[in-house]
Design an enzyme around this catalytic site. Structure first.
Site, PDB file in Angstrom:
ATOM      1  CE  LYS A 237      -1.619  -4.212   3.106  1.00 42.53           C
ATOM      2  NZ  LYS A 237      -1.991  -5.195   2.618  1.00 42.53           N
TER       3      LYS A 237
ATOM      4  CB  SER B 279      -0.635   0.080   1.300  1.00 40.00           C
ATOM      5  OG  SER B 279      -1.218   1.152   1.450  1.00 40.00           O
TER       6      SER B 279
ATOM      7  CE1 TYR C 111      -4.025  -2.441   5.510  1.00 47.03           C
ATOM      8  CE2 TYR C 111      -3.338  -0.607   5.301  1.00 47.03           C
ATOM      9  CZ  TYR C 111      -3.953  -1.673   4.815  1.00 47.03           C
ATOM     10  OH  TYR C 111      -3.919  -2.633   3.269  1.00 47.03           O
TER      11      TYR C 111
HETATM   12  P1  NAD Z   1     -10.870  -7.294   1.174  1.00 45.70           P
HETATM   13  O1  NAD Z   1     -11.066  -7.280   2.496  1.00 45.70           O
HETATM   14  O2  NAD Z   1     -11.924  -6.927   0.370  1.00 45.70           O
HETATM   15  O3  NAD Z   1     -10.097  -8.588   0.492  1.00 45.70           O
HETATM   16  C1  NAD Z   1      -9.437  -9.811   2.038  1.00 45.70           C
HETATM   17  C2  NAD Z   1     -10.386 -11.535   1.612  1.00 45.70           C
HETATM   18  O4  NAD Z   1      -8.810 -10.908   2.066  1.00 45.70           O
HETATM   19  C3  NAD Z   1     -11.284 -11.165   1.763  1.00 45.70           C
HETATM   20  O5  NAD Z   1     -12.121 -11.928   1.544  1.00 45.70           O
HETATM   21  C4  NAD Z   1     -11.489 -11.579   3.463  1.00 45.70           C
HETATM   22  O6  NAD Z   1     -11.946 -12.570   3.842  1.00 45.70           O
HETATM   23  C5  NAD Z   1      -9.947 -12.315   2.896  1.00 45.70           C
HETATM   24  N1  NAD Z   1      -9.084 -12.679   4.492  1.00 45.70           N
HETATM   25  C6  NAD Z   1      -8.701 -11.624   5.417  1.00 45.70           C
HETATM   26  N2  NAD Z   1      -7.853 -12.631   6.266  1.00 45.70           N
HETATM   27  C7  NAD Z   1      -7.581 -13.912   5.733  1.00 45.70           C
HETATM   28  C8  NAD Z   1      -6.859 -15.412   6.152  1.00 45.70           C
HETATM   29  N3  NAD Z   1      -6.383 -15.190   7.336  1.00 45.70           N
HETATM   30  N4  NAD Z   1      -7.217 -16.257   5.318  1.00 45.70           N
HETATM   31  C9  NAD Z   1      -7.827 -16.046   4.290  1.00 45.70           C
HETATM   32  N5  NAD Z   1      -8.494 -15.271   3.981  1.00 45.70           N
HETATM   33  C10 NAD Z   1      -8.620 -14.160   4.222  1.00 45.70           C
HETATM   34  O7  NAD Z   1      -9.868  -5.887   0.939  1.00 45.70           O
HETATM   35  P2  NAD Z   1      -9.374  -5.709  -0.188  1.00 45.70           P
HETATM   36  O8  NAD Z   1      -9.320  -4.128  -0.584  1.00 45.70           O
HETATM   37  O9  NAD Z   1      -8.911  -6.533  -1.897  1.00 45.70           O
HETATM   38  O10 NAD Z   1      -8.361  -5.608   0.311  1.00 45.70           O
HETATM   39  C11 NAD Z   1      -7.049  -6.681  -0.832  1.00 45.70           C
HETATM   40  C12 NAD Z   1      -5.532  -6.171  -0.471  1.00 45.70           C
HETATM   41  O11 NAD Z   1      -5.094  -5.316  -1.053  1.00 45.70           O
HETATM   42  C13 NAD Z   1      -5.033  -6.295   1.606  1.00 45.70           C
HETATM   43  O12 NAD Z   1      -3.984  -6.957   2.131  1.00 45.70           O
HETATM   44  C14 NAD Z   1      -5.160  -4.669   1.333  1.00 45.70           C
HETATM   45  O13 NAD Z   1      -4.498  -4.639   2.852  1.00 45.70           O
HETATM   46  C15 NAD Z   1      -4.835  -4.553   0.273  1.00 45.70           C
HETATM   47  N6  NAD Z   1      -4.326  -3.194   0.040  1.00 45.70           N
HETATM   48  C16 NAD Z   1      -5.867  -2.655  -0.253  1.00 45.70           C
HETATM   49  C17 NAD Z   1      -6.226  -1.188  -0.567  1.00 45.70           C
HETATM   50  C18 NAD Z   1      -7.504  -0.996  -0.249  1.00 45.70           C
HETATM   51  O14 NAD Z   1      -7.999   0.545  -0.321  1.00 45.70           O
HETATM   52  N7  NAD Z   1      -8.674  -1.210  -0.256  1.00 45.70           N
HETATM   53  C19 NAD Z   1      -5.529  -0.341  -0.230  1.00 45.70           C
HETATM   54  C20 NAD Z   1      -3.952  -0.746  -0.644  1.00 45.70           C
HETATM   55  C21 NAD Z   1      -3.339  -2.154  -0.176  1.00 45.70           C
HETATM   56  N1  UFG Z   2     -12.457  11.737   3.441  1.00 49.34           N
HETATM   57  C1  UFG Z   2     -13.658  12.579   4.271  1.00 49.34           C
HETATM   58  N2  UFG Z   2     -14.762  11.928   4.144  1.00 49.34           N
HETATM   59  C2  UFG Z   2     -14.916  10.159   4.546  1.00 49.34           C
HETATM   60  C3  UFG Z   2     -14.191   9.819   4.134  1.00 49.34           C
HETATM   61  C4  UFG Z   2     -12.552   9.857   3.730  1.00 49.34           C
HETATM   62  O1  UFG Z   2     -13.054  13.764   3.793  1.00 49.34           O
HETATM   63  O2  UFG Z   2     -16.029  10.502   4.557  1.00 49.34           O
HETATM   64  C5  UFG Z   2     -11.215  11.717   2.880  1.00 49.34           C
HETATM   65  C6  UFG Z   2      -9.476  11.547   3.585  1.00 49.34           C
HETATM   66  O3  UFG Z   2      -9.169  12.628   4.298  1.00 49.34           O
HETATM   67  C7  UFG Z   2      -9.215  11.906   2.575  1.00 49.34           C
HETATM   68  C8  UFG Z   2      -9.424  11.168   1.401  1.00 49.34           C
HETATM   69  O4  UFG Z   2     -10.917  10.940   1.513  1.00 49.34           O
HETATM   70  O5  UFG Z   2      -8.711  12.800   2.467  1.00 49.34           O
HETATM   71  C9  UFG Z   2      -9.296   9.481   0.766  1.00 49.34           C
HETATM   72  O6  UFG Z   2     -10.021   9.214   1.976  1.00 49.34           O
HETATM   73  P1  UFG Z   2      -9.975   7.171   2.412  1.00 49.34           P
HETATM   74  O7  UFG Z   2     -10.674   6.798   3.419  1.00 49.34           O
HETATM   75  O8  UFG Z   2     -10.879   6.457   0.627  1.00 49.34           O
HETATM   76  O9  UFG Z   2      -8.254   6.928   1.607  1.00 49.34           O
HETATM   77  P2  UFG Z   2      -7.091   6.697   2.487  1.00 49.34           P
HETATM   78  O10 UFG Z   2      -6.315   7.739   1.737  1.00 49.34           O
HETATM   79  O11 UFG Z   2      -7.470   8.121   3.467  1.00 49.34           O
HETATM   80  O12 UFG Z   2      -6.549   4.846   2.851  1.00 49.34           O
HETATM   81  C10 UFG Z   2      -6.546   4.774   1.738  1.00 49.34           C
HETATM   82  C11 UFG Z   2      -6.583   3.104   2.167  1.00 49.34           C
HETATM   83  C12 UFG Z   2      -5.680   2.434   3.378  1.00 49.34           C
HETATM   84  C13 UFG Z   2      -4.098   2.710   3.234  1.00 49.34           C
HETATM   85  C14 UFG Z   2      -3.968   4.188   2.776  1.00 49.34           C
HETATM   86  C15 UFG Z   2      -3.071   5.081   2.669  1.00 49.34           C
HETATM   87  O13 UFG Z   2      -7.900   3.303   1.985  1.00 49.34           O
HETATM   88  O14 UFG Z   2      -5.486   1.841   3.042  1.00 49.34           O
HETATM   89  O15 UFG Z   2      -5.324   4.578   1.609  1.00 49.34           O
HETATM   90  O16 UFG Z   2      -1.784   4.464   1.214  1.00 49.34           O
HETATM   91  F1  UFG Z   2      -3.905   2.522   3.778  1.00 49.34           F
END
Ligand code: NAD
Ligand code: UFG
Length: 337
Positions: free
Chosen positions: A153, A124, A149
């Site tokens: 990473k 991330s 969290y």
């Molecule tokens: P998500 O929660 O939708 O998907 C994660 C999946 O992993 C889920 O289906 C959950 O049931 C499964 N899971 C969790 N722990 C497990 C375990 N121990 N064994 C088996 N399954 C397990 O999340 P996502 O948004 O699809 O994110 C996927 C990956 O990308 C994550 O590692 C997350 O940290 C990373 N990531 C997500 C974002 C974001 O904003 N969505 C940003 C940066 C990184």
């Molecule tokens: N924001 C609002 N109102 C809301 C939600 C978010 O104004 O209700 C704003 C936040 O302050 C930020 C922007 O929208 O400026 C984006 O916020 P998000 O929560 O959607 O995303 P972040 O960038 O904070 O977080 C994301 C991922 C995390 C990751 C992080 C850093 O969700 O998993 O980026 O990479 F850790």
């Protein structure tokens, strides 16, 4: 290629599985349904016509994962499984360190035992912490993260780097995602978190569908052009495509590689609201509130390396993602009636 996808029924995993199947890869999913639903498997099947092999298992369960590796013998792994809610990780650090780290350890031990040498890891942009300057490149310093969290990473990146350093046969892609948004065009796959969403787009979707009254904009006094936070919002289908390109790269035995996956463009919260309204025709009422603790003012990716080395290029913009996200949320509400 046969690919084991941990967390393959989750938001990013499910979109990636669709891309893999469309690419004629064979997919084996391991997911414990902690944050996903079994119906996603049916939806992957209805989009692609293929039902991937699915194991409802915790990746931390070493015995079961060993049996899956023994039977399936995957050539590569994409490791999505993990917990991802920043706020919850602050409240429950042990739960986050346990799941995210232990699942990686168990996975790596199986990979070693069964000579599976290719792994793509979901990292991330959070590993850049408060960036010194934007856009951030892959060479920008990795900093101590602002949440447990984020720390998982940083730690997993380090673990994978150390393992790759002593295993020349191993190929590791650390993919640093920026802000994934949007949904599959079919309206069948997307992000629909339980409870009140923490992230911007899921929150806006609920407002647009009348489930929440208005959006709270967290701060309008940041040093950004309109004072609201700036992020790099990438359509989840583009992000999914990035995984295919990373897997392809691993076939050239590069060892450890690191890529930002973003669009290269920063968009403020107010600009997101405008884009959403333009794309969907739905008005999003909002109120300006205090800054949210832990938020960085501005973060967006330099995408030069991914473009140069992977041929990665986004097809969709923020408006496309807003429309797809809205359509998914609407369809989900209809289905749940
Ligand atoms: P998500 O929660 O939708 O998907 C994660 C999946 O992993 C889920 O289906 C959950 O049931 C499964 N899971 C969790 N722990 C497990 C375990 N121990 N064994 C088996 N399954 C397990 O999340 P996502 O948004 O699809 O994110 C996927 C990956 O990308 C994550 O590692 C997350 O940290 C990373 N990531 C997500 C974002 C974001 O904003 N969505 C940003 C940066 C990184
Ligand atoms: N924001 C609002 N109102 C809301 C939600 C978010 O104004 O209700 C704003 C936040 O302050 C930020 C922007 O929208 O400026 C984006 O916020 P998000 O929560 O959607 O995303 P972040 O960038 O904070 O977080 C994301 C991922 C995390 C990751 C992080 C850093 O969700 O998993 O980026 O990479 F850790």
């Amino acid at each position: 290629m046969k690919i084991l996808v941990t967390g393959g029924l989750g938001y990013i995993g499910s979109h990636t599985v669709v891309k893999l199947i469309e690419n004629k890869d064979e997919v084996v999913i391991v997911d414990n349904l902690f944050n996903s639903k079994l119906v996603v498997l049916d939806r992957i099947e209805s989009i692609t016509g293929v039902r991937p092999t699915f194991y409802q298992n915790d990746v931390q369960d070493a015995e079961k994962l060993d049996a899956i590796f023994a039977k399936e013998r995957p050539e590569a792994v994409i490791h999505f499984a993990g917990y991802k809610a920043v706020g919850e990780s602050v409240a429950k650090p042990l739960m986050y360190y346990q799941n995210n780290l232990e699942s990686t350890f168990v996975l790596l031990r199986c990979m070693e035992k069964y000579h599976c040498n290719n792994i793509v890891f979901s990292s991330s942009a959070t590993v850049y912490g408060l960036p010194d300057s934007v856009p951030v490149t892959e060479e920008s310093p990795v900093k101590s993260a602002t949440s447990p969290y984020g720390e998982t990473k940083v730690m997993i990146e380090r673990i994978l780097s150390d393992v790759a350093a002593v295993h020349p046969e191993m190929n590791v892609a650390l993919l640093r995602y920026f802000n994934p948004i949007g949904a599959h065009k079919s309206g069948l796959l997307g992000e629909d978190p339980n409870g009140i969403p923490n992230n911007l787009l899921p929150y806006i979707n609920r407002v647009a569908c009348g489930l929440l009254d208005h959006l709270n904009v967290f701060g309008n006094d940041y040093p950004t052009p309109d004072g609201t936070g700036v992020r790099d919002y990438i359509h989840v289908v583009d992000l999914a495509q990035g995984h295919l390109l990373a897997l392809k790269k691993l076939q050239s035995n590069p060892g450890l590689v690191i890529y930002n996956l973003g669009t290269g463009k920063g968009t403020s919260v107010l600009e997101v609201i405008q884009a959403y309204e333009k794309a969907t025709g739905v008005k999003i009422p909002y109120e300006i509130k205090e800054r949210r603790p832990g938020d960085v003012p501005e973060n967006y990716a330099s995408t030069d390396k991914a473009r140069r080395e992977l041929g990665f290029k986004c097809q969709y913009n923020v408006e496309d993602a807003c429309l797809d996200g809205y359509n998914f949320q609407k369809a989900e509400l209809e289905r749940n009636k």
